[in-house]
Write an enzyme that holds these catalytic residues in place. Sequence first.
Site: not given
Length: 501
Positions: A222, A298
């Site tokens: 991430e 995401d």
Amino acid sequence: MFQFSSLLALCLLARLVAAGPCDIYASGGTPCVAAHSTTRALFSAFTGSLYQVKRGSDGATLNIAPLSAGGVANAASQDSFCAGTSCLITTIFDQSGRGNHLTQAPPGGFNGPAAGGFDNLAAANGAPVTLNGQKAYGVFISPGTGYRNDATNGIATGDAAQGMYAVLDGTHFNNGCCFDYGNAEVSAHDTGNGHMEAIYFGTETTWGTGAGRGPWIMADLENGLFSGGTAGNNPADLTITSRFVTAVVKGEPNQWSIRGGNAASGALSTFYSGVRPNVAGYNPMHKEGAIILGIGGDNSNGAQGTFYEGVMTSGYPSDATENSVQANVVAAKYATTSLVSGPAVSVSSAVSFRATTACCTTRFIAHTGDTVNTQVVSSTSASALKLSASWTVVAALSSAAAGCVSFESRDTPGSFIRHFDFELMVNANDGTQQFAEDASFCPQSGINGQGNSIRAWGYPTRYFRHFNNDLYVADNSGVNTFDAASLWNNDTTWVLSAAFA
Ligand SMILES: *[C@@H]1O[C@H](CO)[C@@H](O)[C@H](O)[C@H]1NC(C)=O
């Protein structure tokens, strides 16, 4: 007594020989908590459904199981179910018994392209291969395609240890974000550093790179693709050059590793093994335990790649366990098989394409400037029109599309039919990977039973289609006007003949 124990020993030996990847992880003390594959069972005893396909003609679904316990998927059942229509992969079942199935990814921080912001589903027939000579299909992820499970069972969270491997196509990649398989946010939004731990494969260079030009195996943690212990370049993370690649990422408190190798031969190499990145958020980790395939945490869905099989484990697998899994993958004998079907579309021939829809059987694929369309052409037409409806067949411009073809304009040599925003254009070859892929097409048996349908290599749900006399690559499950299901079978079917000129 002696006979009995030798028999027992033989049985144990037979079980060991037949062990699947997840049997191997279990004996190493790091059991699979998710096991996904459309090509084969990953436990020696697994006989359940591997994946589900949905048919375009009537919306019916079919679950595909292995041919035998622990065996290769029954691709023939898919082929007969999907004959004469399109099929999508709707579900990739979890073989671990924990119900961690993968389905169409919902909208996230980045929205998907399909209705409601969901990502697209993969074509069921986009990635044919053989395993030990038996046909099976992988999951061909085009940009915009993604699978996810945000409510899992047994997947590592926080700083807990996990292992992962995936078998991928080493030639199908791009520099988009992010072709991932592994652990991600349960909200489908970026919730900060360390909230993911997934395998990444491709040439996205924003955060990390390895040796050479890529593609590389990296870890998506991430807000960063890591090729090693720090952001940026790690020359020990080698460019992958094999057609089939085994990619490994694993992590435990303040320790993680990237490993990789050729899934069709040889051993795994370790590209990184060491401490966590020295950046806030990554040590300890904040894993959330969702599972993604083909997208970022995401829902960033600009990437492409092909997934054949992969697992997630509980616990940090030893290198020795992973080496045994690699030996099992090699023994599965992944190999390529033809991407084309139907009447041969031979390289070096020159062809014209006649429409088969009742409205339009005197119309042929031609072009007016950049725009590809259909026009009424016959042997008595003006020679310029005949030439504009004539195409030279060449080997696919993309080497990843081996066995497929490209169509060079007869009146504009050096220019080829390519799709752009799913519209067909005639453009000069600019030499980019994007152009080569957008100009590579795989002829199939004609969907309505006549000649050929011409499938876009990079978007295998999409075929040459005439719609209001203009040409598109159309998907009868797509959201554009030209994707309309009505007459799709006829509009995507062409009879090829020797070129007019
Ligand atoms: C569609 O194709 C089928 C099979 O070739 C044919 O029988 C039918 O007449 C076609 N329909 C139209 C409207 O073109």
